[in-house]
Design a protein around this motif. Structure first.
Motif, PDB file in Angstrom:
ATOM      1  N   GLY A 126     -56.952   7.678  15.401  1.00  0.00           N
ATOM      2  CA  GLY A 126     -56.278   8.784  16.901  1.00  0.00           C
ATOM      3  C   GLY A 126     -57.015   9.888  17.504  1.00  0.00           C
ATOM      4  N   SER A 127     -55.891   9.967  18.083  1.00  0.00           N
ATOM      5  CA  SER A 127     -55.741  11.252  18.781  1.00  0.00           C
ATOM      6  C   SER A 127     -54.395  12.116  18.297  1.00  0.00           C
ATOM      7  CB  SER A 127     -56.068  11.212  20.205  1.00  0.00           C
ATOM      8  OG  SER A 127     -57.435  10.791  20.219  1.00  0.00           O
ATOM      9  N   ILE A 128     -54.059  13.241  18.829  1.00  0.00           N
ATOM     10  CA  ILE A 128     -53.809  13.678  18.438  1.00  0.00           C
ATOM     11  C   ILE A 128     -53.572  15.122  19.717  1.00  0.00           C
ATOM     12  CG2 ILE A 128     -52.768  13.545  16.269  1.00  0.00           C
ATOM     13  CD1 ILE A 128     -54.086  16.507  16.172  1.00  0.00           C
ATOM     14  N   VAL A 143     -56.742   7.642   6.825  1.00  0.00           N
ATOM     15  CA  VAL A 143     -56.007   8.916   7.566  1.00  0.00           C
ATOM     16  C   VAL A 143     -56.005   7.809   8.398  1.00  0.00           C
ATOM     17  CG1 VAL A 143     -55.660  11.278   8.202  1.00  0.00           C
ATOM     18  CG2 VAL A 143     -57.783  10.780   6.385  1.00  0.00           C
ATOM     19  N   GLU A 144     -54.467   8.010   8.765  1.00  0.00           N
ATOM     20  CA  GLU A 144     -53.656   7.173   9.946  1.00  0.00           C
ATOM     21  C   GLU A 144     -53.524   8.627  10.842  1.00  0.00           C
ATOM     22  OE1 GLU A 144     -51.915   3.488   8.897  1.00  0.00           O
ATOM     23  OE2 GLU A 144     -50.862   4.696   7.669  1.00  0.00           O
ATOM     24  N   VAL A 145     -53.245   7.923  11.921  1.00  0.00           N
ATOM     25  CA  VAL A 145     -52.509   8.558  13.039  1.00  0.00           C
ATOM     26  C   VAL A 145     -50.989   8.260  13.984  1.00  0.00           C
ATOM     27  CG1 VAL A 145     -52.424   9.766  15.308  1.00  0.00           C
ATOM     28  CG2 VAL A 145     -54.264  10.510  13.975  1.00  0.00           C
ATOM     29  N   ASP A 146     -50.012   8.308  13.248  1.00  0.00           N
ATOM     30  CA  ASP A 146     -48.985   7.553  13.154  1.00  0.00           C
ATOM     31  C   ASP A 146     -47.940   7.906  14.870  1.00  0.00           C
ATOM     32  OD1 ASP A 146     -47.254  10.032  13.540  1.00  0.00           O
ATOM     33  OD2 ASP A 146     -46.630   9.818  11.293  1.00  0.00           O
ATOM     34  N   ALA A 147     -47.033   7.077  14.507  1.00  0.00           N
ATOM     35  CA  ALA A 147     -46.331   6.977  15.684  1.00  0.00           C
ATOM     36  C   ALA A 147     -46.051   8.090  16.901  1.00  0.00           C
ATOM     37  CB  ALA A 147     -45.157   6.104  16.629  1.00  0.00           C
ATOM     38  N   GLY A 148     -45.625   9.245  15.922  1.00  0.00           N
ATOM     39  CA  GLY A 148     -45.590  10.628  16.022  1.00  0.00           C
ATOM     40  C   GLY A 148     -46.222  10.888  16.025  1.00  0.00           C
ATOM     41  N   ALA A 149     -47.161  11.492  16.129  1.00  0.00           N
ATOM     42  CA  ALA A 149     -48.763  11.848  16.356  1.00  0.00           C
ATOM     43  C   ALA A 149     -48.471  12.853  15.210  1.00  0.00           C
ATOM     44  CB  ALA A 149     -48.596  12.917  17.741  1.00  0.00           C
ATOM     45  N   VAL A 161     -50.302  13.616  11.593  1.00  0.00           N
ATOM     46  CA  VAL A 161     -51.500  13.344  10.599  1.00  0.00           C
ATOM     47  C   VAL A 161     -51.442  12.583   9.173  1.00  0.00           C
ATOM     48  CG1 VAL A 161     -54.430  13.436  10.398  1.00  0.00           C
ATOM     49  CG2 VAL A 161     -53.338  14.397  12.152  1.00  0.00           C
ATOM     50  N   VAL A 162     -51.713  11.398   8.924  1.00  0.00           N
ATOM     51  CA  VAL A 162     -51.016  11.489   7.749  1.00  0.00           C
ATOM     52  C   VAL A 162     -52.432  10.340   7.081  1.00  0.00           C
ATOM     53  CG1 VAL A 162     -49.704   9.495   6.495  1.00  0.00           C
ATOM     54  CG2 VAL A 162     -49.177  10.456   8.895  1.00  0.00           C
ATOM     55  N   PRO A 163     -52.534  11.684   5.953  1.00  0.00           N
ATOM     56  CA  PRO A 163     -53.798  11.725   4.479  1.00  0.00           C
ATOM     57  C   PRO A 163     -53.638  10.790   3.644  1.00  0.00           C
ATOM     58  CG  PRO A 163     -53.692  13.334   4.529  1.00  0.00           C
ATOM     59  CD  PRO A 163     -52.217  13.092   5.985  1.00  0.00           C
ATOM     60  N   HIS A 164     -53.807  10.099   3.163  1.00  0.00           N
ATOM     61  CA  HIS A 164     -53.133   8.962   2.390  1.00  0.00           C
ATOM     62  C   HIS A 164     -54.097   9.547   0.957  1.00  0.00           C
ATOM     63  CE1 HIS A 164     -51.081   6.017   3.811  1.00  0.00           C
ATOM     64  NE2 HIS A 164     -51.712   6.353   5.042  1.00  0.00           N
ATOM     65  N   MET A 165     -54.278   9.006  -0.006  1.00  0.00           N
ATOM     66  CA  MET A 165     -55.249   9.691  -1.434  1.00  0.00           C
ATOM     67  C   MET A 165     -55.893   9.346  -1.246  1.00  0.00           C
ATOM     68  SD  MET A 165     -55.096  10.791  -4.015  1.00  0.00           S
ATOM     69  CE  MET A 165     -53.549  11.415  -4.209  1.00  0.00           C
ATOM     70  N   LYS A 166     -57.289  10.656  -1.688  1.00  0.00           N
ATOM     71  CA  LYS A 166     -58.325  10.068  -1.268  1.00  0.00           C
ATOM     72  C   LYS A 166     -59.036  10.266   0.116  1.00  0.00           C
ATOM     73  CE  LYS A 166     -60.447   9.052  -5.148  1.00  0.00           C
ATOM     74  NZ  LYS A 166     -61.273   8.283  -6.640  1.00  0.00           N
ATOM     75  N   GLY A 167     -58.186  10.855   1.077  1.00  0.00           N
ATOM     76  CA  GLY A 167     -58.433  10.624   2.266  1.00  0.00           C
ATOM     77  C   GLY A 167     -58.897  11.692   3.105  1.00  0.00           C
ATOM     78  N   ARG A 168     -60.100  12.121   3.613  1.00  0.00           N
ATOM     79  CA  ARG A 168     -60.733  13.059   4.623  1.00  0.00           C
ATOM     80  C   ARG A 168     -60.420  12.385   5.920  1.00  0.00           C
ATOM     81  NH1 ARG A 168     -64.633  15.117   1.208  1.00  0.00           N
ATOM     82  NH2 ARG A 168     -66.122  14.079   2.672  1.00  0.00           N
ATOM     83  N   SER A 169     -60.456  13.628   7.124  1.00  0.00           N
ATOM     84  CA  SER A 169     -60.434  13.332   8.488  1.00  0.00           C
ATOM     85  C   SER A 169     -60.154  14.705   9.113  1.00  0.00           C
ATOM     86  CB  SER A 169     -59.442  12.811   9.125  1.00  0.00           C
ATOM     87  OG  SER A 169     -59.886  12.634  10.354  1.00  0.00           O
ATOM     88  N   ARG A 212     -47.976  14.477   4.995  1.00  0.00           N
ATOM     89  CA  ARG A 212     -48.094  14.263   6.427  1.00  0.00           C
ATOM     90  C   ARG A 212     -48.117  15.611   7.685  1.00  0.00           C
ATOM     91  NH1 ARG A 212     -44.186  14.294  11.546  1.00  0.00           N
ATOM     92  NH2 ARG A 212     -45.182  12.070  12.744  1.00  0.00           N
ATOM     93  N   PHE A 213     -48.820  16.078   8.373  1.00  0.00           N
ATOM     94  CA  PHE A 213     -49.187  17.293   9.171  1.00  0.00           C
ATOM     95  C   PHE A 213     -48.904  16.712  10.710  1.00  0.00           C
ATOM     96  CE2 PHE A 213     -52.105  17.020   5.557  1.00  0.00           C
ATOM     97  CZ  PHE A 213     -52.035  18.692   4.766  1.00  0.00           C
ATOM     98  N   PHE A 214     -47.825  17.828  11.001  1.00  0.00           N
ATOM     99  CA  PHE A 214     -47.480  17.267  12.722  1.00  0.00           C
ATOM    100  C   PHE A 214     -47.755  18.821  12.772  1.00  0.00           C
ATOM    101  CE2 PHE A 214     -44.887  17.485   9.483  1.00  0.00           C
ATOM    102  CZ  PHE A 214     -43.212  17.381  10.197  1.00  0.00           C
ATOM    103  N   ASP A 215     -46.962  18.736  14.387  1.00  0.00           N
ATOM    104  CA  ASP A 215     -46.784  19.536  15.302  1.00  0.00           C
ATOM    105  C   ASP A 215     -47.952  20.409  15.333  1.00  0.00           C
ATOM    106  OD1 ASP A 215     -44.329  18.258  16.538  1.00  0.00           O
ATOM    107  OD2 ASP A 215     -42.923  19.674  15.106  1.00  0.00           O
ATOM    108  N   PHE A 216     -49.093  20.572  15.606  1.00  0.00           N
ATOM    109  CA  PHE A 216     -50.033  21.627  15.631  1.00  0.00           C
ATOM    110  C   PHE A 216     -50.180  22.602  16.939  1.00  0.00           C
ATOM    111  CE2 PHE A 216     -51.372  17.822  12.668  1.00  0.00           C
ATOM    112  CZ  PHE A 216     -52.552  18.993  11.969  1.00  0.00           C
ATOM    113  N   ALA A 217     -50.575  24.093  16.754  1.00  0.00           N
ATOM    114  CA  ALA A 217     -50.099  24.088  17.875  1.00  0.00           C
ATOM    115  C   ALA A 217     -50.957  25.614  17.572  1.00  0.00           C
ATOM    116  CB  ALA A 217     -48.977  25.689  17.480  1.00  0.00           C
ATOM    117  N   ILE A 218     -51.872  26.625  18.592  1.00  0.00           N
ATOM    118  CA  ILE A 218     -52.438  27.635  19.000  1.00  0.00           C
ATOM    119  C   ILE A 218     -52.035  28.554  20.005  1.00  0.00           C
ATOM    120  CG2 ILE A 218     -55.284  28.439  18.624  1.00  0.00           C
ATOM    121  CD1 ILE A 218     -55.791  25.796  17.654  1.00  0.00           C
ATOM    122  N   GLU A 219     -52.079  29.529  19.219  1.00  0.00           N
ATOM    123  CA  GLU A 219     -51.443  30.681  19.861  1.00  0.00           C
ATOM    124  C   GLU A 219     -51.986  31.947  19.199  1.00  0.00           C
ATOM    125  OE1 GLU A 219     -47.143  31.960  17.832  1.00  0.00           O
ATOM    126  OE2 GLU A 219     -47.495  29.983  19.465  1.00  0.00           O
TER     127      GLU A 219
END
Length: 334
Positions: free
Chosen positions: A51-53, A78-84, A86-94, A317-324
């Motif tokens: 999925g996408s974020i 690694v999943e993209v959850d409903a709240g956008a 990024v959720v890596p499970h054990m040994k996941g890489r994305s 879980r990683f979320f709320d990414f931003a670049i400035e």
């Protein structure tokens, strides 16, 4: 006059290894159990394109999951959850990418974020990642790599995990007891960095960890990583700040003056950042030893007396990414 000490400096240093998740700290406050079940076995990757974020300041990003964690070791999912998130499970890489084609890896599809002179912000929930777990967000020159690697997905890093080395910047390698941020030129697997853990003492367990005063890792917190430049456009430092809503203090660390093997590491990483680097998320620890990250260290003041990867939670879980645009974020912290 001398600069005032950081706000967390009045906290007493750790006198023993940090408590395991679920134990009482020195104040008698018990850590709550993470909401995620504790499962040390990886979930095998189900989809290459989960999925996408949206990354504020950049735009949509498609996640591309690795099929192989390292040669002979199938990756977790690694999943993209409903709240956008990024959720890596054990040994996941994305990998962050501009496109994903199921069943076909193409390094030209990986995002090449130009972060020189920029700040990358995100939030992370490490509540399930105890001693012996490593939740990582890092940058490598994946987009520029033309070697498919022994993982068959063009993966590269400074430690040649899949047989190909390239520049690497670890925005974080962490669990709920330790946090490292590290710079690596392509042939320096050790690198130079800061934070708190087995061999780093920028903070201590009174300010980072379960129940800590500044960053209570039982709950999500925010991370800002800046790459400020000098008048000539060269990287001056990597500056990291951790903060958490409702807490009275923030945790800064600054990594600079990197001269590996007598070379100008800051210039090499400045060039890599200018060319564009690919963010990567991963979560690992099962079957590994991470005492280099969270062990007691030579002075015995590191956070964990032993690693217990079998107690690693199923995911982070990683979320709320931003670049400035970057500003120097370390010297203003109080």
């Amino acid at each position: 006059p001398a600069a005032p000490p950081p706000a967390w400096a009045d906290a007493p240093p750790a006198t023993a290894a940090g408590p395991p998740v679920g134990a009482a700290d020195e104040t008698g406050v018990h850590d709550s159990e993470p909401s995620r079940s504790r499962i040390s076995q990886p979930r095998l990757a189900a989809a290459m394109c989960p999925g996408s974020i949206t990354v504020a300041g950049y735009g949509p990003v498609t996640m591309v999951n690795a099929k192989t964690n390292k040669p002979g070791d199938e990756a977790g999912t690694v999943e993209v959850d409903a709240g956008a998130g990024v959720v890596p499970h054990m040994k996941g890489r994305s990998y962050f990418a501009d496109a994903c084609t199921e069943g076909h890896y193409d390094s030209r599809q990986y995002s090449a974020l130009q972060l020189l002179g920029k700040t990358m912000r995100y939030s992370v929930d490490l509540s399930a990642a105890s001693c012996g777990c490593n939740a990582a967000l890092y940058l490598t020159s994946l987009h520029q790599n033309s070697d498919t690697s022994t993982c068959d997905d063009y993966y590269c890093d400074a430690n040649k995990v899949c047989g190909v080395n390239c520049a690497e910047i670890d925005l974080m390698e962490a669990n709920n007891h330790a946090f490292y941020a590290t710079l690596h030129v392509q042939d320096d697997g050790g690198g130079v960095g800061g934070g708190y853990g087995a061999g780093r003492r920028d903070w201590n367990s009174s300010v980072y960890g379960p129940g800590a005063r500044c960053i209570d890792t039982r709950y999500a917190f925010k991370v800002a990583v800046s790459f400020p430049v000098d008048a000539n456009g060269k990287l001056r430092a990597m500056e990291v700040r951790l903060s958490q809503e409702g807490k009275p203090c923030q945790l800064p660390v600054r990594v600079a003056n990197y001269n590996p093997l007598g070379r100008d590491g800051m210039q090499e990483l400045s060039d890599a950042l200018a060319a564009g680097m690919t963010p990567i998320v991963s979560y690992w620890g099962a079957g590994e030893t991470l005492m280099w990250l969270d062990g007691p260290g030579g002075d015995g003041k590191g956070p964990c007396n032993e690693d217990t990867p079998q107690q690693c939670g199923d995911s982070v879980r990683f979320f709320d990414f931003a670049i400035e645009d970057a500003e120097s974020i370390v010297h203003v912290l109080q």
